[in-house]
Design a protein around this motif. Structure first.
Motif, short mmCIF file in Angstrom:
data_model
loop_
_atom_site.label_atom_id
_atom_site.label_comp_id
_atom_site.label_asym_id
_atom_site.label_seq_id
_atom_site.Cartn_x
_atom_site.Cartn_y
_atom_site.Cartn_z
N LEU A 155 17.89 -3.90 -10.36
CA LEU A 155 17.22 -2.81 -11.05
C LEU A 155 18.11 -1.58 -11.16
O LEU A 155 18.95 -1.34 -10.29
N ASN A 156 17.90 -0.79 -12.19
CA ASN A 156 18.56 0.51 -12.30
C ASN A 156 17.88 1.47 -11.34
O ASN A 156 16.65 1.49 -11.24
N TYR A 157 18.67 2.30 -10.66
CA TYR A 157 18.08 3.38 -9.88
C TYR A 157 17.58 4.41 -10.89
O TYR A 157 18.24 4.70 -11.88
N GLY A 158 16.40 4.98 -10.66
CA GLY A 158 15.75 5.84 -11.66
C GLY A 158 16.07 7.32 -11.61
O GLY A 158 15.79 8.04 -12.56
N TYR A 159 16.62 7.82 -10.50
CA TYR A 159 16.96 9.23 -10.36
C TYR A 159 15.79 10.18 -10.55
O TYR A 159 15.96 11.34 -10.90
N GLU A 160 14.58 9.73 -10.32
CA GLU A 160 13.39 10.57 -10.43
C GLU A 160 13.25 11.38 -9.14
O GLU A 160 13.04 10.83 -8.07
N TYR A 161 13.40 12.69 -9.24
CA TYR A 161 13.30 13.55 -8.05
C TYR A 161 11.84 13.70 -7.67
O TYR A 161 11.01 14.08 -8.50
N GLN A 162 11.53 13.42 -6.43
CA GLN A 162 10.14 13.46 -5.98
C GLN A 162 9.94 14.45 -4.84
O GLN A 162 8.96 14.38 -4.11
N GLY A 163 10.87 15.36 -4.69
CA GLY A 163 10.73 16.38 -3.67
C GLY A 163 11.13 15.87 -2.30
O GLY A 163 11.45 14.70 -2.11
N ILE A 164 11.10 16.77 -1.33
CA ILE A 164 11.43 16.40 0.03
C ILE A 164 10.16 15.88 0.68
O ILE A 164 9.17 16.59 0.80
N SER A 165 10.19 14.63 1.05
CA SER A 165 9.01 14.05 1.69
C SER A 165 9.44 13.03 2.74
O SER A 165 10.57 12.57 2.74
N SER A 166 8.51 12.69 3.59
CA SER A 166 8.81 11.72 4.64
C SER A 166 8.92 10.33 4.05
O SER A 166 8.48 10.07 2.93
N ARG A 167 9.52 9.44 4.82
CA ARG A 167 9.64 8.04 4.41
C ARG A 167 8.76 7.18 5.29
O ARG A 167 8.47 7.51 6.43
N LEU A 168 8.35 6.06 4.76
CA LEU A 168 7.49 5.13 5.45
C LEU A 168 8.30 4.31 6.46
O LEU A 168 9.45 3.94 6.17
N VAL A 169 7.72 4.05 7.62
CA VAL A 169 8.35 3.15 8.57
C VAL A 169 8.19 1.74 8.00
O VAL A 169 7.08 1.30 7.69
N ILE A 170 9.30 1.03 7.85
CA ILE A 170 9.29 -0.26 7.16
C ILE A 170 9.06 -1.38 8.16
O ILE A 170 9.78 -1.52 9.15
N THR A 171 8.04 -2.18 7.88
CA THR A 171 7.67 -3.32 8.72
C THR A 171 7.97 -4.61 7.95
O THR A 171 8.24 -4.56 6.75
N PRO A 172 7.89 -5.77 8.61
CA PRO A 172 8.07 -7.03 7.86
C PRO A 172 7.06 -7.18 6.71
O PRO A 172 7.41 -7.73 5.66
N LEU A 173 5.85 -6.67 6.89
CA LEU A 173 4.86 -6.74 5.81
C LEU A 173 5.29 -5.85 4.63
O LEU A 173 5.14 -6.24 3.47
N THR A 174 5.85 -4.68 4.94
CA THR A 174 6.38 -3.80 3.89
C THR A 174 7.48 -4.51 3.13
O THR A 174 7.53 -4.48 1.89
N ASP A 175 8.38 -5.17 3.87
CA ASP A 175 9.47 -5.92 3.23
C ASP A 175 8.94 -6.96 2.25
O ASP A 175 9.43 -7.08 1.13
N ARG A 176 7.92 -7.71 2.67
CA ARG A 176 7.36 -8.75 1.78
C ARG A 176 6.73 -8.13 0.55
O ARG A 176 6.86 -8.66 -0.56
N CYS A 177 6.03 -7.02 0.72
CA CYS A 177 5.43 -6.32 -0.42
C CYS A 177 6.53 -5.88 -1.38
O CYS A 177 6.43 -6.08 -2.59
N TRP A 178 7.60 -5.29 -0.85
CA TRP A 178 8.69 -4.80 -1.69
C TRP A 178 9.39 -5.93 -2.43
O TRP A 178 9.76 -5.77 -3.59
N ILE A 179 9.55 -7.07 -1.78
CA ILE A 179 10.17 -8.22 -2.46
C ILE A 179 9.35 -8.62 -3.68
O ILE A 179 9.87 -8.88 -4.76
N THR A 180 8.03 -8.65 -3.50
CA THR A 180 7.14 -9.03 -4.60
C THR A 180 7.20 -8.01 -5.73
O THR A 180 7.33 -8.37 -6.91
N VAL A 181 7.14 -6.73 -5.39
CA VAL A 181 7.13 -5.68 -6.41
C VAL A 181 8.48 -5.60 -7.13
O VAL A 181 8.51 -5.48 -8.37
N THR A 182 9.60 -5.67 -6.41
CA THR A 182 10.90 -5.61 -7.09
C THR A 182 11.11 -6.82 -7.98
O THR A 182 11.69 -6.71 -9.06
#
Length: 167
Positions: free
Chosen positions: A102-129
């Motif tokens: 995928l192309n990186y989108g360069y959409e600035y979304q402000g300074i915000s926290s990041r989610l702690v990534i778990t194995p379930l998050t990884d599986r979700c991301w694989i499906t969405v990407t």
């Protein structure tokens, strides 16, 4: 940060230097923790905390690669990670996961926290990407309160794309 980490991780895999790379990752996290304990503005503290969160996941990935004896950049345990590359021919950032590119989108979304990534998050991301790669959307399903919305929003931050959630 993510492009460099990805490049160094692949070099460590190819040169069988994952244990040294793991030590470097731990040292970097230690340095950031010392830095975040210092006198910082609110915005600077948010930036460093987001970096620490990302770096802790990166350290965990390197530890997993080491534990599973990853010997090639084509190993599934590496391929399933959200990986960032600089494409010099196109002069742009590319994001890869499994077969998605995928192309990186360069959409600035402000300074915000990041989610702690778990194995379930990884599986979700694989499906969405995977869905985004073939120009589709995604609608994660599951019980309430399991992090579906936050996982998709954090992936959008990682990809630099706008995310609109409908409930």
């Amino acid at each position: 940060s993510q492009i460099e980490w990805c490049m160094h991780t692949e070099l460590a895999i190819e040169k069988r230097g994952l244990s040294q790379w793991l030590q470097a990752n731990v040292a970097q996290i230690d340095d950031l923790i010392v830095f975040v304990r210092g006198s910082l503005t609110s915005n600077d503290r948010k930036k460093i905390v987001a970096l620490v969160t990302t770096d802790v996941h990166s350290r965990d990935v390197v530890q997993t690669l080491l534990d599973t004896n990853c010997e090639s950049v084509t190993d599934f345990n590496w391929q399933k990670q959200l990986r960032f590359y600089w494409d010099f021919e196109r002069n742009e950032c590319r994001v890869r996961q499994i077969s998605a590119d995928l192309n990186y989108g360069y959409e600035y979304q402000g300074i915000s926290s990041r989610l702690v990534i778990t194995p379930l998050t990884d599986r979700c991301w694989i499906t969405v990407t995977g869905a985004l790669h073939i120009k589709l959307g995604a609608s994660p399903a599951g019980p309430a309160g399991t992090g579906k919305t936050e996982s998709v929003k954090d992936l959008a931050k990682g990809l630099g794309i706008q995310c609109v959630v409908f409930n």
